[in-house]
Enzyme design. Structure first.
Site, PDB file in Angstrom:
ATOM      1  N   LYS A  13       0.837  -1.212   0.000  1.00 51.38           N
ATOM      2  CA  LYS A  13       0.000   0.000   0.000  1.00 51.38           C
ATOM      3  C   LYS A  13       0.866   1.254   0.000  1.00 51.38           C
ATOM      4  CE  LYS A  13      -1.931  -1.018   3.971  1.00 51.38           C
ATOM      5  NZ  LYS A  13      -1.250  -2.288   4.236  1.00 51.38           N
ATOM      6  N   ARG A  88      -9.514   1.230   8.374  1.00 51.26           N
ATOM      7  CA  ARG A  88      -9.090  -0.129   8.656  1.00 51.26           C
ATOM      8  C   ARG A  88     -10.160  -0.933   9.368  1.00 51.26           C
ATOM      9  NH1 ARG A  88      -3.353   0.587   8.735  1.00 51.26           N
ATOM     10  NH2 ARG A  88      -2.318  -1.405   8.975  1.00 51.26           N
ATOM     11  N   ARG A 127      11.844  -6.076   4.745  1.00 53.07           N
ATOM     12  CA  ARG A 127      11.627  -4.629   4.620  1.00 53.07           C
ATOM     13  C   ARG A 127      12.581  -3.877   5.539  1.00 53.07           C
ATOM     14  NH1 ARG A 127       5.844  -2.030   5.319  1.00 53.07           N
ATOM     15  NH2 ARG A 127       5.891  -3.229   7.256  1.00 53.07           N
ATOM     16  N   ARG A 160      11.357  -2.512  11.111  1.00 58.18           N
ATOM     17  CA  ARG A 160      10.361  -1.924  11.998  1.00 58.18           C
ATOM     18  C   ARG A 160      10.084  -2.864  13.166  1.00 58.18           C
ATOM     19  NH1 ARG A 160       5.486  -0.008   8.145  1.00 58.18           N
ATOM     20  NH2 ARG A 160       4.283  -1.187   9.687  1.00 58.18           N
ATOM     21  N   ARG A 171      -0.670  -9.299  13.022  1.00 62.07           N
ATOM     22  CA  ARG A 171      -1.222  -8.233  12.171  1.00 62.07           C
ATOM     23  C   ARG A 171      -2.067  -8.818  11.044  1.00 62.07           C
ATOM     24  NH1 ARG A 171       4.099  -5.297  10.635  1.00 62.07           N
ATOM     25  NH2 ARG A 171       2.817  -4.057   9.234  1.00 62.07           N
TER      26      ARG A 171
HETATM   27  P1  AP5 Z   1       4.930  -1.639   1.818  1.00 61.99           P
HETATM   28  O1  AP5 Z   1       4.627  -0.762   0.657  1.00 61.99           O
HETATM   29  O2  AP5 Z   1       5.736  -1.057   2.926  1.00 61.99           O
HETATM   30  O3  AP5 Z   1       3.583  -2.316   2.356  1.00 61.99           O
HETATM   31  P2  AP5 Z   1       2.370  -1.749   3.178  1.00 61.99           P
HETATM   32  O4  AP5 Z   1       1.138  -2.366   2.587  1.00 61.99           O
HETATM   33  O5  AP5 Z   1       2.429  -0.253   3.267  1.00 61.99           O
HETATM   34  O6  AP5 Z   1       2.663  -2.448   4.559  1.00 61.99           O
HETATM   35  P3  AP5 Z   1       2.650  -1.869   6.041  1.00 61.99           P
HETATM   36  O7  AP5 Z   1       3.361  -2.846   6.900  1.00 61.99           O
HETATM   37  O8  AP5 Z   1       3.091  -0.447   6.081  1.00 61.99           O
HETATM   38  O9  AP5 Z   1       1.140  -1.955   6.322  1.00 61.99           O
HETATM   39  P4  AP5 Z   1       0.476  -2.006   7.628  1.00 61.99           P
HETATM   40  O10 AP5 Z   1      -0.893  -1.820   7.113  1.00 61.99           O
HETATM   41  O11 AP5 Z   1       0.634  -3.159   8.489  1.00 61.99           O
HETATM   42  O12 AP5 Z   1       1.207  -0.844   8.462  1.00 61.99           O
HETATM   43  P5  AP5 Z   1       0.826   0.657   8.784  1.00 61.99           P
HETATM   44  O13 AP5 Z   1       2.047   1.450   8.816  1.00 61.99           O
HETATM   45  O14 AP5 Z   1      -0.315   1.110   7.945  1.00 61.99           O
HETATM   46  O15 AP5 Z   1       5.637  -2.949   1.251  1.00 61.99           O
HETATM   47  C1  AP5 Z   1       6.063  -3.990   2.118  1.00 61.99           C
HETATM   48  C2  AP5 Z   1       7.436  -4.536   1.660  1.00 61.99           C
HETATM   49  O16 AP5 Z   1       7.300  -5.185   0.414  1.00 61.99           O
HETATM   50  C3  AP5 Z   1       8.471  -3.440   1.436  1.00 61.99           C
HETATM   51  O17 AP5 Z   1       9.737  -3.920   1.812  1.00 61.99           O
HETATM   52  C4  AP5 Z   1       8.419  -3.180  -0.054  1.00 61.99           C
HETATM   53  O18 AP5 Z   1       9.628  -2.681  -0.535  1.00 61.99           O
HETATM   54  C5  AP5 Z   1       8.085  -4.561  -0.608  1.00 61.99           C
HETATM   55  N1  AP5 Z   1       7.242  -4.513  -1.807  1.00 61.99           N
HETATM   56  C6  AP5 Z   1       6.238  -3.638  -2.058  1.00 61.99           C
HETATM   57  N2  AP5 Z   1       5.640  -3.914  -3.247  1.00 61.99           N
HETATM   58  C7  AP5 Z   1       6.294  -5.013  -3.739  1.00 61.99           C
HETATM   59  C8  AP5 Z   1       6.146  -5.801  -4.933  1.00 61.99           C
HETATM   60  N3  AP5 Z   1       5.194  -5.533  -5.850  1.00 61.99           N
HETATM   61  N4  AP5 Z   1       6.967  -6.862  -5.092  1.00 61.99           N
HETATM   62  C9  AP5 Z   1       7.932  -7.147  -4.164  1.00 61.99           C
HETATM   63  N5  AP5 Z   1       8.128  -6.443  -3.039  1.00 61.99           N
HETATM   64  C10 AP5 Z   1       7.314  -5.382  -2.816  1.00 61.99           C
HETATM   65  O19 AP5 Z   1       0.277   0.484  10.264  1.00 61.99           O
HETATM   66  C11 AP5 Z   1       1.112   0.073  11.333  1.00 61.99           C
HETATM   67  C12 AP5 Z   1       0.301  -0.041  12.600  1.00 61.99           C
HETATM   68  O20 AP5 Z   1      -0.255   1.244  12.931  1.00 61.99           O
HETATM   69  C13 AP5 Z   1      -0.919  -0.966  12.553  1.00 61.99           C
HETATM   70  O21 AP5 Z   1      -0.571  -2.310  12.789  1.00 61.99           O
HETATM   71  C14 AP5 Z   1      -1.806  -0.353  13.627  1.00 61.99           C
HETATM   72  O22 AP5 Z   1      -1.376  -0.731  14.898  1.00 61.99           O
HETATM   73  C15 AP5 Z   1      -1.550   1.127  13.484  1.00 61.99           C
HETATM   74  N6  AP5 Z   1      -2.508   1.780  12.571  1.00 61.99           N
HETATM   75  C16 AP5 Z   1      -2.217   2.422  11.400  1.00 61.99           C
HETATM   76  N7  AP5 Z   1      -3.341   2.883  10.817  1.00 61.99           N
HETATM   77  C17 AP5 Z   1      -4.364   2.528  11.643  1.00 61.99           C
HETATM   78  C18 AP5 Z   1      -5.765   2.699  11.581  1.00 61.99           C
HETATM   79  N8  AP5 Z   1      -6.357   3.316  10.544  1.00 61.99           N
HETATM   80  N9  AP5 Z   1      -6.502   2.187  12.596  1.00 61.99           N
HETATM   81  C19 AP5 Z   1      -5.947   1.570  13.627  1.00 61.99           C
HETATM   82  N10 AP5 Z   1      -4.627   1.361  13.750  1.00 61.99           N
HETATM   83  C20 AP5 Z   1      -3.844   1.835  12.768  1.00 61.99           C
HETATM   84 MG    MG Z   2       2.801   1.102   4.852  1.00 61.58          MG
END
Ligand code: AP5
Ligand code: MG
Length: 214
Positions: A13, A88, A127, A160, A171
């Protein structure tokens, strides 16, 4: 253009949202990045969010909804924005719809980046994230030029805290239970689009551009 990025943790994402924001010149709003910035700055919001994030749990809706509602009314969002990691939960989605309808607006697209759980655990372990500028890399797929150093700002890149394998499993479980129902929610609104997130990054982006229009 108002876009939501849906998808499991690690689906890509953030990777795609950054490219969309660059191409269409709209702000990239990542609630995860906002929380990580607050943790780094030692704010009270950061301290509260960290308790949940480190366990792989969602931060309570009330801490997230206001944050986003306040952000999307800013001047730079008038031509649209890309939401990454929000909504979410169904209550978050409903709160977003309400906030927008007060402004006489609605979301245009919800893009689901579809990646099976098997692929996710590998991706997250590889990552590396820059805690200074938010850039993300992958030790195999998208390596930094110099090992351990961010290409963009020269700071250290790190695993991370919530990318440890046991937290990733948690997660994923939370995603299936609380976030996946949003696919049905946006499908019913007629704005859901799905892309195959297992393909190389640039191909995934090309699919998204086809959906959004060049
Ligand atoms: P990346 O682009 O970083 O993936 P992502 O979908 O952004 O993954 P996140 O871990 O950031 O998502 P998340 O939803 O768990 O975390 P968030 O920060 O939102 O890609 C992942 C890896 O794959 C990278 O190394 C990348 O280089 C590689 N990659 C990407 N595309 C690729 C491809 N096509 N092929 C190969 N490799 C690829 O949230 C973190 C925490 O915050 C949550 O767990 C929660 O506790 C809290 N939080 C955040 N938002 C909310 C909310 N709205 N409500 C409640 N809690 C929340
Ligand atoms: Mg992300």
């Amino acid at each position: 253009m108002k876009i939501i990025m849906l998808g499991a943790p690690g689906a890509g994402k953030g990777t795609q949202a950054k490219q969309i924001a660059g191409k269409y010149q709209i702000p990239h709003i990542s609630t995860g990045d906002i929380f990580r910035a607050n943790i780094k700055e030692g704010t009270p919001l950061g301290a509260k969010a960290k308790e949940y994030m480190d366990q792989g749990l969602l931060v309570p809706d009330e801490l997230v909804v206001e944050l986003v509602a306040d952000r999307i009314i800013k001047e730079d969002c008038k031509d649209g924005f890309v939401l990454d990691g929000f909504p979410r939960t169904i209550p978050q989605a409903k709160a977003l719809d309400e906030a927008l309808s007060k402004m006489g607006e609605k979301m245009d697209y919800a893009i689901d980046v579809d990646v099976p759980d098997e692929n996710i655990v590998n991706r997250m372990g590889g990552r590396r994230a820059c805690l200074s500028c938010g850039a993300t890399y992958h030790i195999v797929n998208i390596p930094t030029k110099a090992e351990g150093i961010c290409d963009k700002c020269g700071s250290a890149v790190v695993l991370r805290d919530d990318d440890k394998p046991e937290t990733v499993q948690k997660r994923l479980a939370v995603y299936h239970e609380q976030t996946q129902p949003l696919i049905e929610y946006y499908s019913a609104q007629g704005i859901l689009k799905s892309v195959d997130g297992t393909r190389p990054m640039d191909d995934v982006f090309a699919d998204i551009v086809r959906i959004l229009g060049a």
